[in-house]
Scaffold this motif. Sequence first.
Motif, short mmCIF file in Angstrom:
data_model
loop_
_atom_site.label_atom_id
_atom_site.label_comp_id
_atom_site.label_asym_id
_atom_site.label_seq_id
_atom_site.Cartn_x
_atom_site.Cartn_y
_atom_site.Cartn_z
N UNK A 89 -6.15 0.02 -5.85
CA UNK A 89 -7.26 -0.30 -4.96
C UNK A 89 -7.11 -1.69 -4.34
N UNK A 90 -6.50 -2.61 -5.07
CA UNK A 90 -6.37 -3.97 -4.55
C UNK A 90 -5.46 -4.02 -3.32
N UNK B 47 -16.23 -7.84 7.56
CA UNK B 47 -15.55 -8.78 6.69
C UNK B 47 -14.27 -8.22 6.08
N UNK B 48 -14.13 -6.90 6.06
CA UNK B 48 -12.99 -6.30 5.37
C UNK B 48 -12.35 -5.19 6.20
N UNK B 49 -11.08 -4.97 5.90
CA UNK B 49 -10.38 -3.77 6.35
C UNK B 49 -10.09 -2.94 5.12
N UNK B 50 -10.45 -1.67 5.17
CA UNK B 50 -10.28 -0.80 4.01
C UNK B 50 -9.46 0.42 4.41
N UNK B 51 -8.52 0.80 3.54
CA UNK B 51 -7.74 2.01 3.77
C UNK B 51 -8.40 3.14 2.99
N UNK B 52 -9.07 4.08 3.68
CA UNK B 52 -9.80 5.14 2.98
C UNK B 52 -8.87 6.00 2.12
N UNK B 53 -9.46 6.67 1.16
CA UNK B 53 -8.69 7.53 0.26
C UNK B 53 -8.01 8.67 1.02
N UNK B 54 -8.58 9.06 2.15
CA UNK B 54 -7.99 10.14 2.94
C UNK B 54 -6.83 9.68 3.81
N UNK B 55 -6.59 8.37 3.84
CA UNK B 55 -5.52 7.82 4.66
C UNK B 55 -4.43 7.21 3.79
N UNK C 203 0.82 -1.21 0.00
CA UNK C 203 0.00 0.00 0.00
C UNK C 203 0.86 1.26 0.00
N UNK C 204 2.02 1.21 0.67
CA UNK C 204 2.89 2.38 0.72
C UNK C 204 3.55 2.65 -0.62
#
Length: 213
Positions: free
Chosen positions: A78-79, A116-124, A71-72
């Motif tokens: 998005x994946x 069910x999921x962990x999501x990294x928001x667009x603001x983060x 992610x970094x």
Amino acid sequence: DGAQPPARVSGFPLPTLRLSLPFVPPKTNTMGYAGYAPGHKVVELTVLQQLLKQIKSDKSLETLEKLTRNSAQAPGEEKFRKVRLTNEKIALVITNVPGAKESMVEMGWVESDDGENLVLPASKSVTMREVREIDAARSALRKLEDEEFKKRIKQRNVTSMDPNKKRLLAEMDADRQERAARGPVTKGSVATPKGDGVMQTAAGAGCSGTSGG
């Protein structure tokens, strides 16, 4: 200016005394963090570091490091910004491991309403700083595991040791401790007198100064 003139004794003014006191720093708490004595440079852990420390699985930290690194390095993918907690492999190393999911939440991931999921928001976003924190936690865990392994090996060797050898080692250790408690023993040299201390001359020994024929 309102200053009082110096006092006079018998017509002579007394000298004005000026004291120069040493600087005394304000008192501070000299006890180190977590009860360590002064001199130990111990930095208080962040919330993320505390959570990572709770993870006792190298596989979990490895997976967490991979997810964070992806992610970094590719924040627009998005994946790399969604983790399915119900996935069997993810559940084994993240969902069901104390401190793992909490660490991701601390880094900015948000759990979905259905859980069910962990999501990294667009603001983060996550950075390589978090990756380094995870790597440091892995190194600390490996060091701890190595120390515990060495302790188990040492304990096993002591348990399986021949009783006679074990008793001999215990006696040697007790002897060393006893000698250490007594401290070094030193004794100055003392001259030992020889004979009666009276000087004897040749004449007194019955020897004449000439040789007989």
